[in-house]
Design a protein around this motif. Structure first.
Motif, mmCIF file in Angstrom:
data_model
loop_
_atom_site.group_PDB
_atom_site.id
_atom_site.type_symbol
_atom_site.label_atom_id
_atom_site.label_comp_id
_atom_site.label_asym_id
_atom_site.label_seq_id
_atom_site.Cartn_x
_atom_site.Cartn_y
_atom_site.Cartn_z
ATOM 1 N N LEU A 65 -41.132 2.283 -61.904
ATOM 2 C CA LEU A 65 -41.433 2.392 -63.337
ATOM 3 C C LEU A 65 -42.875 2.886 -63.495
ATOM 4 N N THR A 66 -43.077 4.157 -63.230
ATOM 5 C CA THR A 66 -44.430 4.744 -63.312
ATOM 6 C C THR A 66 -44.766 5.213 -64.720
ATOM 7 N N ASP A 67 -43.775 5.622 -65.461
ATOM 8 C CA ASP A 67 -44.004 6.116 -66.820
ATOM 9 C C ASP A 67 -44.229 4.926 -67.749
ATOM 10 N N PRO A 68 -45.302 4.939 -68.572
ATOM 11 C CA PRO A 68 -45.541 3.831 -69.501
ATOM 12 C C PRO A 68 -44.392 3.614 -70.475
ATOM 13 N N VAL A 69 -43.752 4.685 -70.862
ATOM 14 C CA VAL A 69 -42.617 4.533 -71.778
ATOM 15 C C VAL A 69 -41.479 3.758 -71.106
ATOM 16 N N TRP B 16 -39.730 -3.629 -70.290
ATOM 17 C CA TRP B 16 -40.262 -4.890 -70.804
ATOM 18 C C TRP B 16 -39.483 -5.377 -72.015
ATOM 19 N N ASP B 17 -39.176 -4.456 -72.932
ATOM 20 C CA ASP B 17 -38.388 -4.841 -74.116
ATOM 21 C C ASP B 17 -36.994 -5.329 -73.723
ATOM 22 N N ARG B 18 -36.400 -4.648 -72.747
ATOM 23 C CA ARG B 18 -35.057 -5.067 -72.317
ATOM 24 C C ARG B 18 -35.086 -6.454 -71.682
ATOM 25 N N MET B 19 -36.110 -6.729 -70.890
ATOM 26 C CA MET B 19 -36.198 -8.062 -70.277
ATOM 27 C C MET B 19 -36.429 -9.131 -71.332
ATOM 28 N N ALA C 194 -33.987 -12.137 -72.068
ATOM 29 C CA ALA C 194 -34.503 -13.512 -72.031
ATOM 30 C C ALA C 194 -34.199 -14.233 -73.336
ATOM 31 N N ASP C 195 -34.375 -13.505 -74.493
ATOM 32 C CA ASP C 195 -34.034 -14.113 -75.778
ATOM 33 C C ASP C 195 -32.548 -14.457 -75.854
ATOM 34 N N ARG C 196 -31.721 -13.533 -75.343
ATOM 35 C CA ARG C 196 -30.279 -13.789 -75.351
ATOM 36 C C ARG C 196 -29.954 -15.015 -74.519
ATOM 37 N N MET C 197 -30.588 -15.104 -73.347
ATOM 38 C CA MET C 197 -30.337 -16.256 -72.487
ATOM 39 C C MET C 197 -30.864 -17.536 -73.136
ATOM 40 N N GLY C 198 -32.002 -17.441 -73.831
ATOM 41 C CA GLY C 198 -32.535 -18.609 -74.515
ATOM 42 C C GLY C 198 -31.621 -19.076 -75.632
ATOM 43 N N PHE D 261 -14.931 -23.399 -68.916
ATOM 44 C CA PHE D 261 -16.235 -23.448 -69.574
ATOM 45 C C PHE D 261 -17.358 -23.156 -68.582
ATOM 46 N N VAL D 262 -17.293 -23.766 -67.424
ATOM 47 C CA VAL D 262 -18.328 -23.529 -66.415
ATOM 48 C C VAL D 262 -18.319 -22.076 -65.968
ATOM 49 N N GLY D 263 -17.104 -21.523 -65.779
ATOM 50 C CA GLY D 263 -17.018 -20.117 -65.381
ATOM 51 C C GLY D 263 -17.567 -19.188 -66.448
ATOM 52 N N ASP D 264 -17.216 -19.457 -67.717
ATOM 53 C CA ASP D 264 -17.718 -18.599 -68.798
ATOM 54 C C ASP D 264 -19.227 -18.719 -68.945
ATOM 55 N N ALA D 265 -19.740 -19.959 -68.864
ATOM 56 C CA ALA D 265 -21.188 -20.137 -68.980
ATOM 57 C C ALA D 265 -21.916 -19.441 -67.839
ATOM 58 N N SER D 266 -21.370 -19.565 -66.629
ATOM 59 C CA SER D 266 -21.993 -18.873 -65.491
ATOM 60 C C SER D 266 -21.981 -17.365 -65.700
ATOM 61 N N HIS D 267 -20.870 -16.853 -66.208
ATOM 62 C CA HIS D 267 -20.784 -15.408 -66.442
ATOM 63 C C HIS D 267 -21.775 -14.959 -67.517
ATOM 64 N N GLU D 268 -21.871 -15.723 -68.616
ATOM 65 C CA GLU D 268 -22.778 -15.348 -69.692
ATOM 66 C C GLU D 268 -24.234 -15.421 -69.254
ATOM 67 N N LEU D 269 -24.562 -16.386 -68.424
ATOM 68 C CA LEU D 269 -25.943 -16.489 -67.943
ATOM 69 C C LEU D 269 -26.239 -15.489 -66.830
ATOM 70 N N ARG D 270 -25.224 -15.139 -66.069
ATOM 71 C CA ARG D 270 -25.453 -14.209 -64.971
ATOM 72 C C ARG D 270 -25.788 -12.818 -65.475
ATOM 73 N N THR D 271 -25.209 -12.409 -66.599
ATOM 74 C CA THR D 271 -25.438 -11.052 -67.119
ATOM 75 C C THR D 271 -26.907 -10.826 -67.474
ATOM 76 N N PRO D 272 -27.545 -11.652 -68.297
ATOM 77 C CA PRO D 272 -28.971 -11.407 -68.570
ATOM 78 C C PRO D 272 -29.851 -11.602 -67.351
ATOM 79 N N LEU D 273 -29.498 -12.570 -66.484
ATOM 80 C CA LEU D 273 -30.298 -12.756 -65.280
ATOM 81 C C LEU D 273 -30.222 -11.539 -64.369
ATOM 82 N N SER D 274 -29.050 -10.947 -64.267
ATOM 83 C CA SER D 274 -28.906 -9.744 -63.429
ATOM 84 C C SER D 274 -29.735 -8.595 -63.996
ATOM 85 N N ALA D 275 -29.734 -8.460 -65.337
ATOM 86 C CA ALA D 275 -30.520 -7.384 -65.948
ATOM 87 C C ALA D 275 -32.005 -7.596 -65.704
ATOM 88 N N ILE D 276 -32.472 -8.825 -65.910
ATOM 89 C CA ILE D 276 -33.898 -9.102 -65.693
ATOM 90 C C ILE D 276 -34.268 -8.890 -64.239
#
Length: 514
Positions: A330-334, A340-343, A347-351, A303-318
């Motif tokens: 990130l010079t292009d506004p698009v 920003w949307d991905r972060m 963050a929502d996924r992690m929440g 459980f601890v390993g899975d939780a760490s893995h699930e939390l590490r993925t969004p944290l790594s992306a952010i």
């Protein structure tokens, strides 16, 4: 013992009375005694202080006491009987002399004196110890002549042994005296002229008979004690074998073989059999608790390993998008908007993941739910309407007409329905039909959410309630079904799954109709 599926709850299971492993021998997982080889029997001391020795000494002591008492009573009875015979003979002879009213002169003149002298008086010279002694004494206790015969040494000794012939003649019971070192019973009779006749019978034969009987009793008693000691040792050894088996089993379990049990003996006593059953039951509970703790520890680690893995993925992306923004890439506004949307999404996924973990943690603590009357039919219809709104093209069938009230926590039941419907929405295509059914039967309420999707293989169905388990590595956090089971269990209900490859998935929630 039913094993909870929640890892934290399992982690809290404690074994009453920690199973010690003497000598520091490690046996992770409870290694079994391969081949059923019996461990070496522990050395047992069978000395005087052992239970076997104490039981033997107690039996031998009781028998010895019984033999002593029986021997004493029998010897006293025999002595009393033989003395009574001697006293009876003496009393009969004394009464015969007293009733004749003879004087000493008349006795001297009787022609039967020779008969009296030869057969009754039997005077001796003291070289032998006669069985009967006859003597005539005056009022002072001095031996006198009888028919002209001088008193022999034995007769004088008899007269000397009787200090007061008057008292002896007056007493109805014979007295014990000693003549030339031999024991006699003596009595006396007073003649008409004042002379006293002393009569004595030997008790030497009586004492010798008692001594021989005592020796015989001692010999037989010793033999009986030895025989009883041997029989007691054999019987106690046989009766103590179940206890020795218990000691052997306990030693084997202490060395790590938790599968050992106390075997049944061929001729068990009621108390030992009850102890064996109780001990085996306790050992089963200890083994179950130990296995549960091992599984709890393994599930907690996973459980601890899975939780760490699930939390590490969004944290790594952010973290990655933030590094890109920090380095000015990130010079292009698009691109910035996309980052920003991905972060925000991560963050929502992690929440959501943290919220689900908090929900499971609260369920593990068995919180007090707010029970009230809830219309479960309305909740089912609301969940179906939500699914139609999210996937308008999915065929949804609802079998929950009217009103069906249950005593439950409304928010918890809404979460159960939301997770079940969300599971269908996530893991099946939008055109797969879904049916939500509700019925009351035999005092329980059954809620069924069934789809006609691809279904699950048997090994995946067995793990569907495990935390962070996702069949085929699909989407989702893998906590939805674990939350469903936790909420239903908190309501005192059960969750069952029916599935097969190509046969869809049907989840049935059974709640008590309180």
């Amino acid at each position: 013992m039913k094993i909870p599926d929640r890892a934290k709850s399992l982690a809290r299971v404690k074994i009453p009375g920690r199973v010690k492993n003497p000598g520091g021998v490690k046996n992770p997982g409870g290694v079994k005694n391969a081949g059923g080889v019996r461990g070496r029997r522990p050395l047992c001391r069978h000395g005087v202080h052992s239970l076997r020795g104490k039981l033997t000494l107690a039996n031998v002591g009781l028998l010895a006491l019984g033999i002593v008492v029986a021997t004493a009573v029998s010897l006293m009875g025999m002595r009393h009987y033989l003395l009574d015979q001697i006293d009876t003979d003496l009393s009969h002879t004394r009464d015969s002399l007293s009733s004749t009213r003879l004087t000493m002169r008349q006795i001297d003149s009787l022609s039967a004196l020779a008969l009296v002298r030869d057969h009754m008086l039997a005077p001796t010279d003291g070289s032998a110890k006669p069985d009967s002694i006859f003597a005539a004494v005056d009022a002072t206790g001095k031996a006198v002549d009888v028919a002209g015969f001088t008193p022999t040494s034995t007769q004088r000794a008899l007269a000397a042994a009787v200090h007061d012939p008057r008292a002896l003649a007056a007493d109805s019971e014979p007295h014990d005296i000693t003549v030339h070192g031999a024991s006699y019973r003596a009595t006396g009779a007073r003649l008409a002229d004042g002379t006293y006749i002393l009569l004595a019978n030997s008790t030497d034969a009586l004492h010798k008979g008692i001594a021989k009987a005592l020796k015989l009793d001692v010999a037989i008693g010793t033999l009986l004690l030895a025989l009883l000691a041997c029989l007691t040792m054999f019987s106690v050894r046989r009766r103590m074998r179940p206890l020795e088996d218990m000691v052997e089993t306990s030693s084997a379990i202490a060395e790590g073989d938790l599968t050992r049990r106390v075997p049944s003996s061929h001729h068990p006593t009621q108390e030992v059999e009850q102890l064996r059953l109780a001990l085996n039951s306790m050992l089963h509970q200890v083994e179950s608790a130990y296995r549960t703790r091992e599984r709890s520890a393994a599930q907690l680690r996973r459980f601890v390993g899975d939780a760490s893995h699930e939390l590490r993925t969004p944290l790594s992306a952010i973290r990655g998008y933030l590094q890109l923004y920090e380095k000015g890439m990130l010079t292009d506004p698009v691109e910035r908007r996309r980052a920003w949307d991905r972060m925000n999404a991560e963050a929502d996924r992690m929440g959501r993941l943290v919220d689900e973990l908090l929900t499971l943690a609260r369920l593990d603590q068995r919180p007090e739910l707010r029970f009230r009357n809830v219309d479960l039919s309305r909740l089912v219809r609301d969940a179906a309407e939500d699914l139609r709104a999210q996937q308008p093209g999915r065929p949804v069938t609802v079998g929950a007409d009217g009103t069906l009230l249950v005593r439950a926590d409304e928010s918890g039941l809404r979460q159960v329905l939301g997770n079940l419907v969300g599971n269908v929405r996530t893991h099946t295509s939008a055109e797969v039909p879904v049916r939500l059914g509700l019925e009351r039967e035999d005092g329980v309420v059954r809620l069924c959410v069934a789809d006609q999707g691809p279904g699950l293989p048997e090994e995946d169905a067995a793990r569907i309630f495990d935390r962070f388990f996702r069949a085929g590595g699909g989407a989702g956090s893998g906590l939805g079904m674990a939350i469903v089971q936790g909420v239903v269990t908190a309501h005192g209900g059960e969750v069952a799954v029916r599935t097969a490859p190509g046969a869809g998935l049907a989840v049935t929630v059974t709640l008590p109709a309180r």
